[in-house]
Design an enzyme around this catalytic site. Structure first.
Site, PDB file in Angstrom:
ATOM      1  N   ARG A  83      27.418 -26.928 -19.174  1.00  0.00           N
ATOM      2  CA  ARG A  83      27.368 -26.771 -20.636  1.00  0.00           C
ATOM      3  C   ARG A  83      26.483 -25.592 -21.031  1.00  0.00           C
ATOM      4  O   ARG A  83      26.788 -24.855 -21.969  1.00  0.00           O
ATOM      5  CB  ARG A  83      26.885 -28.061 -21.294  1.00  0.00           C
ATOM      6  N   LYS A 185      25.189 -25.368 -27.451  1.00  0.00           N
ATOM      7  CA  LYS A 185      23.853 -25.909 -27.729  1.00  0.00           C
ATOM      8  C   LYS A 185      22.917 -24.743 -28.028  1.00  0.00           C
ATOM      9  O   LYS A 185      22.105 -24.346 -27.197  1.00  0.00           O
ATOM     10  CB  LYS A 185      23.370 -26.735 -26.534  1.00  0.00           C
ATOM     11  N   GLU A 221      29.732 -35.624 -36.086  1.00  0.00           N
ATOM     12  CA  GLU A 221      28.639 -36.170 -35.287  1.00  0.00           C
ATOM     13  C   GLU A 221      27.363 -36.284 -36.112  1.00  0.00           C
ATOM     14  O   GLU A 221      27.302 -35.854 -37.259  1.00  0.00           O
ATOM     15  CB  GLU A 221      28.399 -35.318 -34.043  1.00  0.00           C
TER      16      GLU A 221
HETATM   17  C1  LIG Z   1      22.352 -32.208 -27.201  1.00  0.00           C
HETATM   18  C2  LIG Z   1      23.184 -32.674 -28.364  1.00  0.00           C
HETATM   19  C3  LIG Z   1      23.874 -33.899 -28.340  1.00  0.00           C
HETATM   20  C4  LIG Z   1      23.745 -34.896 -27.222  1.00  0.00           C
HETATM   21  O1  LIG Z   1      24.222 -34.429 -26.002  1.00  0.00           O
HETATM   22  P1  LIG Z   1      23.794 -35.160 -24.645  1.00  0.00           P
HETATM   23  O2  LIG Z   1      24.372 -34.315 -23.581  1.00  0.00           O
HETATM   24  O3  LIG Z   1      24.393 -36.514 -24.682  1.00  0.00           O
HETATM   25  O4  LIG Z   1      22.308 -35.206 -24.637  1.00  0.00           O
HETATM   26  C5  LIG Z   1      24.696 -34.214 -29.428  1.00  0.00           C
HETATM   27  N1  LIG Z   1      24.796 -33.387 -30.493  1.00  0.00           N
HETATM   28  C6  LIG Z   1      24.137 -32.222 -30.562  1.00  0.00           C
HETATM   29  C7  LIG Z   1      24.305 -31.372 -31.758  1.00  0.00           C
HETATM   30  C8  LIG Z   1      23.313 -31.824 -29.494  1.00  0.00           C
HETATM   31  O5  LIG Z   1      22.650 -30.661 -29.565  1.00  0.00           O
END
Ligand SMILES: *Cc1c(COP(=O)(O)O)cnc(C)c1O
Length: 341
Positions: A83, A185, A221
């Site tokens: 990722r 991210k 989300e």
């Molecule tokens: C990091 C993140 C998540 C959660 O991802 P995980 O891999 O499960 O920790 C969900 N939404 C956003 C916007 C994120 O930055």
């Protein structure tokens, strides 16, 4: 190996504590250097770094867990490496080889062994890998140099005194645009979400839920966690959209729902008007594991799922299985656990 530390393991929050060692590697002239562990937690970078002006950076989050047998393990670090490289590609930063990423995490965990919370406290060692564009640069273009760093912080369980449902409200803002950086991210997504979060908290909610930025009719989300719902006939449903950050916890829960709990699983559109299809709902991510959602406030109506005070049975089973796998009490699927030796 780090010195012994004086930490109250049962009262840790999710907040910064300086640990002894961090890993730093630099990219210059087309390649990464070997990288090393350092004690200084300050980075010295050019005032003209792209990370400071144009948001050229990305980050990851994962945890190290101590098992009953005193083994130390990472949960799916290969997925974080993949990722991170997807994020790097999106904002024109050099990729970090998967082996280098995992090796950096392992080095940091080993060097800070004394900071890994004891088994049974629910606390873990949170790892924060990140990459920033650095060097002298003024125009909008990729940086001439990059820094990849991994630091770690012991963090408490998200739920002091057990899992309790929280209420969310639907945001008046977008965190991402339809073909923007929502699936990467990158820090910029978070800068844009601070105000929405603050307004939700002021109204008495734990956080806000974002709708799809194109039509504002479908759930995307939560600020830093993905959404899932359990239908009345026990299907695990989670939204599908190119602007959702692909949560590793979410994909792990989909696998657990299907293979461990024999549920049907679907990644589909979740219209905000159809919330009453769900008898339970939750938010999931590395930090929170699973946050049960009591209710969602939409157009001044609080839609309650299972209960505002109690956790639904399916959410509880999902949580126990995931938590058990992460702490080594439940057998993990092939390749999910990397032991730190
Ligand atoms: C990091 C993140 C998540 C959660 O991802 P995980 O891999 O499960 O920790 C969900 N939404 C956003 C916007 C994120 O930055």
């Amino acid at each position: 190996m780090s010195k012994s530390v004086n930490i109250d393991w049962n009262n840790l929050a999710f907040s910064y504590i300086k640990t002894e060692f961090r890993y730093v590697s630099r990219w210059k002239d087309g390649k990464w250097d070997d990288g090393s562990l350092i004690e200084d937690n300050k980075l010295s970078i050019s005032e003209a770094s792209t990370a400071l002006h144009y948001g050229q950076q990305c980050f990851e989050g994962l945890k190290a867990y101590r098992t009953k047998e005193e083994k130390i393990q990472l949960f799916r670090p290969d997925q974080n490496a993949k990722r991170m490289n997807d994020s790097c590609k999106r904002v024109l930063m050099p990729e970090i080889p998967e082996e280098k990423f995992i090796d950096a995490c392992i080095q940091v965990v080993k060097a800070n062994e004394a900071y890994i919370p004891p088994h049974g406290t629910g606390a873990t060692l949170y790892l924060r890998p990140f990459m920033i564009g650095v060097g002298d640069n003024l125009g909008v273009k990729p940086a001439p140099e990059f820094i990849f760093c991994v630091f770690c912080v012991p963090v408490g369980p998200y739920f002091k005194g057990g899992m309790t449902p929280v209420n969310f409200t639907i945001a008046d803002y977008d965190r991402a645009s339809p073909w923007g950086t929502g699936a990467s991210k990158v820090g910029g997504n978070y800068a844009g979400s601070l105000l929405a979060h603050e307004e939700a908290v002021k109204k008495g909610f734990a956080d806000c839920i974002y709708l799809d930025p194109a039509t504002h009719t479908k759930i995307e989300e939560v600020g830093a966690a993905n959404f899932f719902g359990i239908t009345k006939n026990d299907k695990f449903i989670t939204p599908k959209s190119p602007s959702i950050l692909p949560s590793i916890t979410k994909y792990s829960l989909m696998h657990i729902a299907k293979e461990y709990l024999e549920m049907e699983v679907e990644e589909i559109d979740v219209p905000v008007e159809n919330l009453d299809e769900f008898k339970e709902a939750g938010a999931c991510g590395t930090a929170a594991v699973i946050t049960p959602i009591g209710g969602i406030d939409y157009k001044d109506n609080l839609h309650v799922f299972y209960s505002e005070t109690e956790v639904g049975p399916v959410t509880k089973k999902l949580y126990n299985t995931l938590y058990g796998i992460q702490f080594g009490d439940v057998k993990a699927p092939e390749g999910w656990i990397v032991e730190v030796k």
